[in-house]
Structures are given as structure tokens and as C-alpha cells.
Motif scaffolding. Structure first.
Motif, PDB file in Angstrom:
ATOM      1  N   VAL A 122       0.866  -1.174   0.000  1.00 43.39           N
ATOM      2  CA  VAL A 122       0.000   0.000   0.000  1.00 43.39           C
ATOM      3  C   VAL A 122       0.908   1.230   0.000  1.00 43.39           C
ATOM      4  O   VAL A 122       1.762   1.374   0.885  1.00 43.39           O
ATOM      5  CB  VAL A 122      -0.933   0.009   1.233  1.00 43.39           C
ATOM      6  CG1 VAL A 122      -1.752   1.296   1.272  1.00 43.39           C
ATOM      7  CG2 VAL A 122      -1.837  -1.209   1.217  1.00 43.39           C
ATOM      8  N   VAL A 123       0.730   2.090  -1.005  1.00 40.96           N
ATOM      9  CA  VAL A 123       1.588   3.267  -1.160  1.00 40.96           C
ATOM     10  C   VAL A 123       0.747   4.472  -1.592  1.00 40.96           C
ATOM     11  O   VAL A 123      -0.375   4.326  -2.071  1.00 40.96           O
ATOM     12  CB  VAL A 123       2.716   3.041  -2.197  1.00 40.96           C
ATOM     13  CG1 VAL A 123       3.711   1.997  -1.711  1.00 40.96           C
ATOM     14  CG2 VAL A 123       2.144   2.652  -3.560  1.00 40.96           C
ATOM     15  N   THR A 124       1.342   5.649  -1.455  1.00 39.66           N
ATOM     16  CA  THR A 124       0.746   6.859  -1.991  1.00 39.66           C
ATOM     17  C   THR A 124       1.856   7.701  -2.597  1.00 39.66           C
ATOM     18  O   THR A 124       3.042   7.374  -2.478  1.00 39.66           O
ATOM     19  CB  THR A 124      -0.052   7.639  -0.923  1.00 39.66           C
ATOM     20  OG1 THR A 124      -0.851   8.627  -1.579  1.00 39.66           O
ATOM     21  CG2 THR A 124       0.850   8.299   0.111  1.00 39.66           C
ATOM     22  N   GLY A 125       1.476   8.772  -3.251  1.00 43.47           N
ATOM     23  CA  GLY A 125       2.446   9.663  -3.883  1.00 43.47           C
ATOM     24  C   GLY A 125       1.714  10.802  -4.559  1.00 43.47           C
ATOM     25  O   GLY A 125       0.481  10.911  -4.483  1.00 43.47           O
ATOM     26  N   TRP A 126       2.472  11.652  -5.219  1.00 41.21           N
ATOM     27  CA  TRP A 126       1.909  12.760  -5.977  1.00 41.21           C
ATOM     28  C   TRP A 126       0.928  12.197  -7.015  1.00 41.21           C
ATOM     29  O   TRP A 126       1.190  11.150  -7.609  1.00 41.21           O
ATOM     30  CB  TRP A 126       3.038  13.530  -6.643  1.00 41.21           C
ATOM     31  CG  TRP A 126       2.593  14.778  -7.319  1.00 41.21           C
ATOM     32  CD1 TRP A 126       2.426  14.962  -8.657  1.00 41.21           C
ATOM     33  CD2 TRP A 126       2.251  16.017  -6.710  1.00 41.21           C
ATOM     34  NE1 TRP A 126       1.998  16.235  -8.923  1.00 41.21           N
ATOM     35  CE2 TRP A 126       1.881  16.915  -7.729  1.00 41.21           C
ATOM     36  CE3 TRP A 126       2.200  16.462  -5.387  1.00 41.21           C
ATOM     37  CZ2 TRP A 126       1.476  18.218  -7.486  1.00 41.21           C
ATOM     38  CZ3 TRP A 126       1.809  17.768  -5.136  1.00 41.21           C
ATOM     39  CH2 TRP A 126       1.456  18.626  -6.190  1.00 41.21           C
ATOM     40  N   PRO A 127      -0.204  12.864  -7.258  1.00 37.19           N
ATOM     41  CA  PRO A 127      -1.202  12.305  -8.175  1.00 37.19           C
ATOM     42  C   PRO A 127      -0.666  11.862  -9.537  1.00 37.19           C
ATOM     43  O   PRO A 127      -1.094  10.826 -10.058  1.00 37.19           O
ATOM     44  CB  PRO A 127      -2.225  13.445  -8.313  1.00 37.19           C
ATOM     45  CG  PRO A 127      -2.149  14.158  -7.000  1.00 37.19           C
ATOM     46  CD  PRO A 127      -0.680  14.104  -6.619  1.00 37.19           C
ATOM     47  N   GLU A 139      -0.614  -0.961  -4.332  1.00 42.60           N
ATOM     48  CA  GLU A 139      -2.016  -0.641  -4.070  1.00 42.60           C
ATOM     49  C   GLU A 139      -2.038   0.822  -3.645  1.00 42.60           C
ATOM     50  O   GLU A 139      -1.611   1.159  -2.535  1.00 42.60           O
ATOM     51  CB  GLU A 139      -2.579  -1.531  -2.964  1.00 42.60           C
ATOM     52  CG  GLU A 139      -4.029  -1.244  -2.666  1.00 42.60           C
ATOM     53  CD  GLU A 139      -4.562  -2.027  -1.476  1.00 42.60           C
ATOM     54  OE1 GLU A 139      -5.457  -1.500  -0.798  1.00 42.60           O
ATOM     55  OE2 GLU A 139      -4.075  -3.153  -1.230  1.00 42.60           O
ATOM     56  N   VAL A 140      -2.474   1.701  -4.530  1.00 41.29           N
ATOM     57  CA  VAL A 140      -2.355   3.146  -4.321  1.00 41.29           C
ATOM     58  C   VAL A 140      -3.560   3.692  -3.567  1.00 41.29           C
ATOM     59  O   VAL A 140      -4.709   3.402  -3.920  1.00 41.29           O
ATOM     60  CB  VAL A 140      -2.182   3.874  -5.666  1.00 41.29           C
ATOM     61  CG1 VAL A 140      -2.073   5.374  -5.464  1.00 41.29           C
ATOM     62  CG2 VAL A 140      -0.946   3.345  -6.396  1.00 41.29           C
ATOM     63  N   VAL A 141      -3.265   4.479  -2.529  1.00 38.96           N
ATOM     64  CA  VAL A 141      -4.293   5.141  -1.738  1.00 38.96           C
ATOM     65  C   VAL A 141      -4.029   6.644  -1.735  1.00 38.96           C
ATOM     66  O   VAL A 141      -2.909   7.086  -2.001  1.00 38.96           O
ATOM     67  CB  VAL A 141      -4.326   4.595  -0.291  1.00 38.96           C
ATOM     68  CG1 VAL A 141      -4.724   3.121  -0.277  1.00 38.96           C
ATOM     69  CG2 VAL A 141      -2.998   4.805   0.418  1.00 38.96           C
ATOM     70  N   ASP A 142      -5.042   7.414  -1.433  1.00 38.06           N
ATOM     71  CA  ASP A 142      -4.907   8.868  -1.312  1.00 38.06           C
ATOM     72  C   ASP A 142      -5.019   9.209   0.167  1.00 38.06           C
ATOM     73  O   ASP A 142      -6.091   9.539   0.670  1.00 38.06           O
ATOM     74  CB  ASP A 142      -5.989   9.571  -2.136  1.00 38.06           C
ATOM     75  CG  ASP A 142      -5.840  11.082  -2.118  1.00 38.06           C
ATOM     76  OD1 ASP A 142      -4.808  11.588  -1.634  1.00 38.06           O
ATOM     77  OD2 ASP A 142      -6.768  11.772  -2.580  1.00 38.06           O
TER      78      ASP A 142
END
Length: 180
Positions: A122-127, A139-142
Motif C-alpha cells: 500500500v503506497v501513496t504519492g503525488w497524483p 495498491e495506491v491510496v490517497d
């Protein structure tokens, strides 16, 4: 005292290196800034070149075993250049293999994708990089901060306080309150 390696090059998002570095130093961490070459690197600050930061060591002269964690600031330019450097990617993989915290913010999770270490995480980052993270198996989350095992990711400069606090927590460091 915790030892934290920051890898960056010209074009790092100024706030994403300077603010975590200051907060970590205030909490008595020893910070080493490594880059591709000796000298200094210049930040990117709100659409213009910003302040310079001294480079302590080159990436060729550092090893994962000398540090407790890896911090990767974002900015668009910085991680795009770094992900093309074999030694940088090797270091990211080394920290991951050692199960040490890797904290990446904004565009910096590109380096995690390049190192092929986010599949199933599970990761996030700049849009604008979220499709790349998905394509790398993440698995991208905001969310302000995403934590999966040793991987800590955040989206943007607004997330810096939570991002830094999460890294400190992963290292069992005493948190300090951000100075006004």
C-alpha cells in the motif's frame, strides 16, 4: 542516536528535504545527505530554484549498513534523475532487503517503483505518479501517510509533519513539536 540517509540531487522539492531534515535533527538524528556528486545540490521551491544544501557524501561512498533509515524527498526533477542511477536503486533495494524504514514523499516513490519493491504494498504519492505506482504493483491510496511494512509514503509538502512523525515512530524516536 539514529542515523538517517537522505538521497537527493538538484531539483529536490526544497520543503521535502529541509523540513524533515530539521525535524529529525531536532530529535537528535544524525543526517547524511548523499548525492551523485560532491559539493552542493539546489532545491526547487515554488516554481523557482531555491536554496542549496551541502552534500556530505556521494552515493558511491555510502552503504545501507551505516544507517538506520532512508529518506527520499520528492520534487519532479530530483527522483526522475535519481531513478536512472544504478547505485541509487541498489541502495533503495539494500535498505528494503535489510527491512529498514524507507520514507518517500511526493514524486520520490518513483524510486521505489524503479527498485521493484512496491508490488503488493500500500503506497501513496503525488497524483501524477499514481499510475506508475499501480503499474509497479502497488495498491495506491490517497492518504496523508501510507505505511506498509518498512515502506512509508506521503503525497505532498502538506503531509511533511505526519510523514516525518511516522518515520520517527518507525525508528522509535522521541517526537518533537514543529517549531513555529
Amino acid at each position: 542516536m539514529k542515523r538517517i540517509l537522505i538521497i537527493a540531487t538538484d531539483g529536490f522539492e526544497q520543503s521535502e528535504l529541509m523540513k524533515p531534515k530539521a525535524l529529525l535533527e531536532e530529535a537528535n538524528a544524525q543526517i547524511t545527505v548523499a548525492s551523485l556528486e560532491d559539493g552542493s545540490i539546489k532545491g526547487w521551491n515554488q516554481g523557482e530554484w531555491g536554496d542549496s544544501v551541502a552534500v556530505d557524501k556521494t552515493v558511491d561512498s555510502v552503504n545501507e549498513g551505516d544507517f538506520d533509515a532512508l529518506l527520499l524527498p520528492g520534487g519532479q526533477i530530483n527522483p526522475d534523475v535519481l531513478r536512472m542511477n544504478d547505485r541509487v536503486i541498489e541502495l533503495v533495494r539494500d535498505f528494503n532487503s535489510a527491512n529498514k524504514p524507507i520514507a518517500a514523499i511526493c514524486h520520490a516513490p518513483w524510486l521505489l517503483a524503479e527498485a521493484d519493491i512496491i508490488a503488493g504494498k500500500v503506497v501513496t504519492g503525488w497524483p501524477s505518479i499514481r499510475t506508475d505506482l499501480r503499474n509497479a504493483g502497488g495498491e495506491v491510496v490517497d492518504k496523508t501517510v501510507a505505511v506498509d511494512g518498512n515502506i512509508i509514503t506521503s503525497r505532498n509538502p502538506d503531509d511533511i509533519p505526519a510523514f516525518t512523525a511516522t518515520l520517527m515512530s518507525a525508528l522509535a524516536m522521541d517526537k518533537v513539536t514543529e517549531s513555529a
